[in-house]
Design an enzyme around this catalytic site. Structure first.
Site, PDB file in Angstrom:
ATOM      1  N   ASP A  30     106.665  44.233 -30.451  1.00  0.00           N
ATOM      2  CA  ASP A  30     105.360  45.291 -30.531  1.00  0.00           C
ATOM      3  C   ASP A  30     105.430  46.252 -30.849  1.00  0.00           C
ATOM      4  OD1 ASP A  30     102.908  44.685 -27.647  1.00  0.00           O
ATOM      5  OD2 ASP A  30     103.609  46.826 -29.089  1.00  0.00           O
ATOM      6  N   CYS A 264      87.954  40.681 -21.528  1.00  0.00           N
ATOM      7  CA  CYS A 264      87.226  39.631 -22.292  1.00  0.00           C
ATOM      8  C   CYS A 264      86.042  39.473 -22.089  1.00  0.00           C
ATOM      9  CB  CYS A 264      88.363  38.246 -21.949  1.00  0.00           C
ATOM     10  SG  CYS A 264      90.022  38.711 -21.719  1.00  0.00           S
TER      11      CYS A 264
HETATM   12  C1  UGA Z   1      88.287  35.291 -18.146  1.00  0.00           C
HETATM   13  C2  UGA Z   1      88.126  33.265 -18.463  1.00  0.00           C
HETATM   14  O1  UGA Z   1      88.696  33.748 -17.680  1.00  0.00           O
HETATM   15  C3  UGA Z   1      89.105  33.353 -19.134  1.00  0.00           C
HETATM   16  O2  UGA Z   1      89.374  31.227 -18.979  1.00  0.00           O
HETATM   17  C4  UGA Z   1      89.736  34.076 -20.451  1.00  0.00           C
HETATM   18  O3  UGA Z   1      91.323  33.114 -20.590  1.00  0.00           O
HETATM   19  C5  UGA Z   1      90.126  35.519 -20.406  1.00  0.00           C
HETATM   20  O4  UGA Z   1      88.600  35.827 -19.861  1.00  0.00           O
HETATM   21  C6  UGA Z   1      90.215  36.002 -21.811  1.00  0.00           C
HETATM   22  O5  UGA Z   1      89.691  35.527 -22.137  1.00  0.00           O
HETATM   23  O6  UGA Z   1      91.354  35.466 -21.908  1.00  0.00           O
HETATM   24  P1  UGA Z   1      89.688  36.838 -16.783  1.00  0.00           P
HETATM   25  O7  UGA Z   1      88.845  38.230 -17.645  1.00  0.00           O
HETATM   26  O8  UGA Z   1      91.093  37.094 -16.482  1.00  0.00           O
HETATM   27  O9  UGA Z   1      89.506  35.456 -17.370  1.00  0.00           O
HETATM   28  O10 UGA Z   1      88.898  36.761 -15.179  1.00  0.00           O
HETATM   29  P2  UGA Z   1      88.045  36.235 -14.631  1.00  0.00           P
HETATM   30  O11 UGA Z   1      88.260  34.693 -13.542  1.00  0.00           O
HETATM   31  O12 UGA Z   1      87.184  34.871 -15.653  1.00  0.00           O
HETATM   32  O13 UGA Z   1      86.538  37.195 -13.773  1.00  0.00           O
HETATM   33  C7  UGA Z   1      85.556  37.925 -15.229  1.00  0.00           C
HETATM   34  C8  UGA Z   1      85.674  38.555 -14.143  1.00  0.00           C
HETATM   35  O14 UGA Z   1      83.711  37.971 -13.515  1.00  0.00           O
HETATM   36  C9  UGA Z   1      85.760  39.601 -12.502  1.00  0.00           C
HETATM   37  O15 UGA Z   1      85.120  41.336 -13.542  1.00  0.00           O
HETATM   38  C10 UGA Z   1      85.419  38.757 -11.948  1.00  0.00           C
HETATM   39  O16 UGA Z   1      84.578  39.268 -10.462  1.00  0.00           O
HETATM   40  C11 UGA Z   1      83.738  38.149 -12.505  1.00  0.00           C
HETATM   41  N1  UGA Z   1      83.218  36.623 -11.645  1.00  0.00           N
HETATM   42  C12 UGA Z   1      83.931  36.301 -11.649  1.00  0.00           C
HETATM   43  C13 UGA Z   1      82.309  37.155 -10.879  1.00  0.00           C
HETATM   44  O17 UGA Z   1      81.211  37.626 -10.753  1.00  0.00           O
HETATM   45  N2  UGA Z   1      81.539  35.888 -10.227  1.00  0.00           N
HETATM   46  C14 UGA Z   1      82.486  34.638  -9.786  1.00  0.00           C
HETATM   47  O18 UGA Z   1      81.683  33.671  -9.392  1.00  0.00           O
HETATM   48  C15 UGA Z   1      83.530  34.807 -11.122  1.00  0.00           C
END
Ligand code: UGA
Length: 437
Positions: A30, A264
């Protein structure tokens, strides 16, 4: 395998440590000296459960090193590119500056037969362009696209035991060799029957953005139902349970609330729209603009609920904000709905006191105008309203009876529908959820 990982942010640091944990010899590169210094001492530059442990054991084994010098990749055969692709300022499109710079810096160090593996989330068409760039410098090195699906908070588990592997490779012998090298890298996961999809560059790139677009759509779908529930007296949580029993729909990612954030989902759906428009097919993903709009409206809804319950204005009212991270088990505040709501309430003149188990430091750097405390009792002391915006276990387990003694006004706004309304109401609270009567 001898592996290099270019970019030691969220994705790269976890990938480097996890690959070393699996027995590979890994060097992480990095340009950020502070990050490399921290990682070399076994300190993760961000909060991720399980990462410090594997980082330290991999460093102790001698299989993991870090460097700011690209020449250190020289011993490796497989080179993962895991740098960020943020949203361009003032635009929807992804900024590919870091990916291009990483490949340009890597190319002079490639040996004959080396494999470059793209992990970053990129607009479809990027891999083909990068492949040509690599070929122009070294006709024996090749490129594969191997998107990453890790979730923050579960990043180590998702990297070591992914639910699927996707290889985007060129046709013919070059592609077969690339697949064989990736099979060696992921031998442990493949032994556990992890499904593997071998495809072309464009499909592999699209798989990643399609997956995130689908997840974002699922969340905005249920949040749209929450909006309808709010004007019809229905309960979106029961609705989600009921439709979720249909295996074709499934209950996961159907939690209505303040919406999605993070580094993401929001930027990926925007970059997807921008790329589709470049390709002349903007209309195919036009719905993603609605997905984004529904999502952003939910932040406003929480602010409006606080206002409504406080008699029309929040000026000089003490509002305790519980949660700043974009989701629990993370200190990530990128595009966090929680932090956004805290800032909006502060802007309206509320005396906001915010707390979060891990995200205070990052939030303070971004928004020093807010008041922070690491103590829940201090945050809620004499509050006129409590707003729960990230469903940390600590907040889900709060005792409404004990808390009622500490506040001036027993009003709780549950921005994540993570509390039991009956329990709070019985303890004398006014409870307001998202899409719940
Ligand atoms: C997301 C994807 O889930 C991963 O599979 C992907 O690899 C990653 O992006 C990426 O592109 O690197 P992440 O950003 O860690 O992962 O978070 P998530 O668990 O997907 O949650 C995203 C958002 O959605 C959070 O703010 C969470 O609170 C919200 N969320 C999630 C809801 O509002 N409702 C739900 O039912 C689930």
């Amino acid at each position: 395998m001898k592996i290099s990982v270019i970019g030691c942010g969220y994705l790269g640091a976890v990938h480097a440590a996890s690959m070393a944990e699996l027995g590979h010899d890994v060097v992480g590169i990095d340009i950020d000296e502070a990050k490399i210094a921290a990682l070399s001492e076994g300190r993760a530059p961000f909060f991720e459960p399980g990462l410090p442990e594997i980082l330290q054991s991999a460093l102790a084994s001698g299989r993991l090193t870090f460097s700011t010098d690209f020449a250190a990749v020289g011993g490796a055969t497989v080179h993962f590119v895991a740098v960020g692709t943020p949203q361009k300022p003032g635009e929807y499109a992804a900024d590919l500056t870091y990916v291009n710079a990483a490949v340009d810096a890597l190319v002079p160090h490639l040996k004959d037969g080396d494999l470059v593996v793209g992990k970053s989330t990129v607009p479809v068409g990027t891999a083909a362009a990068l492949s040509a760039r690599i070929y122009a410098n070294n006709q024996t090195a090749s490129l594969a696209w191997n998107p990453e699906f890790l979730r923050e908070g579960f990043a180590v588990k998702d990297t070591i035991s992914p639910d699927r592997l996707v290889y985007g490779v060129p046709a013919g012998e070059t592609g077969e060799r690339a697949s064989a090298l990736l099979d060696e890298v992921y031998a442990a996961a493949l032994q556990n029957d992890t499904p593997r999809v071998v495809t072309d560059f464009a499909t592999a790139e699209l798989v990643k953005v399609a997956a995130n677009a689908f997840l974002a759509t699922k969340i905005s779908f249920i949040n749209a139902m929450a909006e309808i529930a709010e004007v019809s007296g229905a309960d979106v949580t029961s609705l989600a349970d009921a439709i979720g029993y249909d295996a074709r729909i499934g209950r996961r990612f159907l939690n209505a609330g303040v919406g999605f954030g993070g580094g993401c989902l929001p930027k990926d759906i925007r970059a997807f729209s921008a790329r589709a428009e470049e390709l002349g097919r903007g209309e195919s993903v036009a719905f993603l603009k609605e997905v984004d709009a529904i999502n952003l409206r939910r932040r406003q809804r929480v602010v409006d609920l606080v206002k409504e319950e406080l008699g029309g204005q929040v000026y000089k009212k003490k509002v305790a904000v519980l949660g700043l991270a974009f989701k629990p088990d993370s200190d990530d505040i990128r595009d966090s709905p929680a932090l956004d709501v805290a800032v909006q309430l502060h802007g309206l003149g509320a005396e906001v006191v915010a707390t979060d188990p891990e995200a205070i430091e990052n939030s303070r750097k971004r928004h020093p105008q807010l008041l922070f405390t690491d103590n829940i009792d201090t945050a809620v002391n004499r509050a006129d309203a409590i707003v729960v915006l990230t469903e940390w276990k600590q907040f889900r387990e709060l005792d409404p009876v004990a808390l009622a003694e500490k506040v001036d006004n027993p009003l709780i706004i549950d921005g994540r529908n993570c509390l039991d309304p009956g329990r709070w109401r019985t303890a004398g609270w006014t409870y307001r959820g998202m899409g719940r009567p």
